[in-house]
Design a protein around this motif. Structure first.
Motif, mmCIF file in Angstrom:
data_model
loop_
_atom_site.group_PDB
_atom_site.id
_atom_site.type_symbol
_atom_site.label_atom_id
_atom_site.label_comp_id
_atom_site.label_asym_id
_atom_site.label_seq_id
_atom_site.Cartn_x
_atom_site.Cartn_y
_atom_site.Cartn_z
ATOM 1 N N GLU A 205 18.288 -29.580 -58.814
ATOM 2 C CA GLU A 205 18.907 -30.428 -59.836
ATOM 3 C C GLU A 205 19.606 -31.616 -59.181
ATOM 4 N N SER A 206 20.268 -31.376 -58.056
ATOM 5 C CA SER A 206 20.941 -32.460 -57.332
ATOM 6 C C SER A 206 19.933 -33.475 -56.812
ATOM 7 N N GLN B 106 20.292 -25.196 -57.938
ATOM 8 C CA GLN B 106 21.345 -26.216 -57.920
ATOM 9 C C GLN B 106 20.913 -27.423 -57.084
ATOM 10 N N ARG B 107 20.318 -27.163 -55.942
ATOM 11 C CA ARG B 107 19.918 -28.264 -55.068
ATOM 12 C C ARG B 107 18.767 -29.063 -55.659
ATOM 13 N N GLU C 170 19.616 -32.735 -49.454
ATOM 14 C CA GLU C 170 19.476 -31.567 -50.335
ATOM 15 C C GLU C 170 18.120 -30.899 -50.128
ATOM 16 N N PHE D 25 20.047 -37.367 -57.638
ATOM 17 C CA PHE D 25 20.175 -38.351 -56.570
ATOM 18 C C PHE D 25 19.020 -39.351 -56.599
#
Length: 151
Positions: free
Chosen positions: A65-66, A62-63, A82, A70
């Motif tokens: 992908e973030s 998830q991070r 992140e 970003f």
């Protein structure tokens, strides 16, 4: 156990006043607690370290992908936050197998099962996951199994 390592790291980070690590370990513990609640109604309980490893892997995914979003959105400061969380989370994951170790493990499983074609991929992946979950990235393992059985 990984849970104990996370709790000890949180206490050490609190004593050292390391806000980033404290925040990340709190997020980790919250995610693990949520998974525990989900598993209350499960008929079979997975191994605790395996379950924690799955939660950590999901959090890292998830991070990452973030971070990608970003960076594309021109928010490098949020991407850096992140990335710092990913670094903390990765400290608690078991050491991952190298490419050579993963290939050797997959070859051993495929030979043991007598797998010769891509039709056997499901059986091989199930056996690989049972034997090496947490130590091997299953997406990478899937590509290696497919290459082994196709060739």
């Amino acid at each position: 156990m990984i849970r104990d390592d996370i709790a000890a790291a949180q206490i050490a980070a609190m004593k050292a006043r390391d806000k980033g690590t404290v925040d990340a370990t709190r997020l980790i513990q919250a995610a693990i607690k949520n998974r525990d609640i989900e598993l209350r109604t499960a008929t079979t309980m997975p191994d605790d370290n395996l379950m924690v490893t799955e939660v950590l892997g999901k959090m890292i995914k998830q991070r990452r992908e973030s971070i990608d979003m970003f960076e594309k959105g021109g928010r490098p400061e949020l991407a850096a936050n992140e990335a710092a969380e990913v670094a903390v989370i990765e400290r608690f994951l078991p050491t991952q197998m190298t490419e050579e170790e993963a290939t050797a493990a997959i070859d051993a499983v495929a030979t043991e099962l007598g797998a010769t074609s891509v039709k056997d991929m499901g059986r091989v992946m199930a056996a690989v996951k049972a034997a090496h979950a947490g130590k091997m990235d299953m997406a990478r393992a899937s590509a290696l199994v497919k290459a082994r059985l196709a060739g």
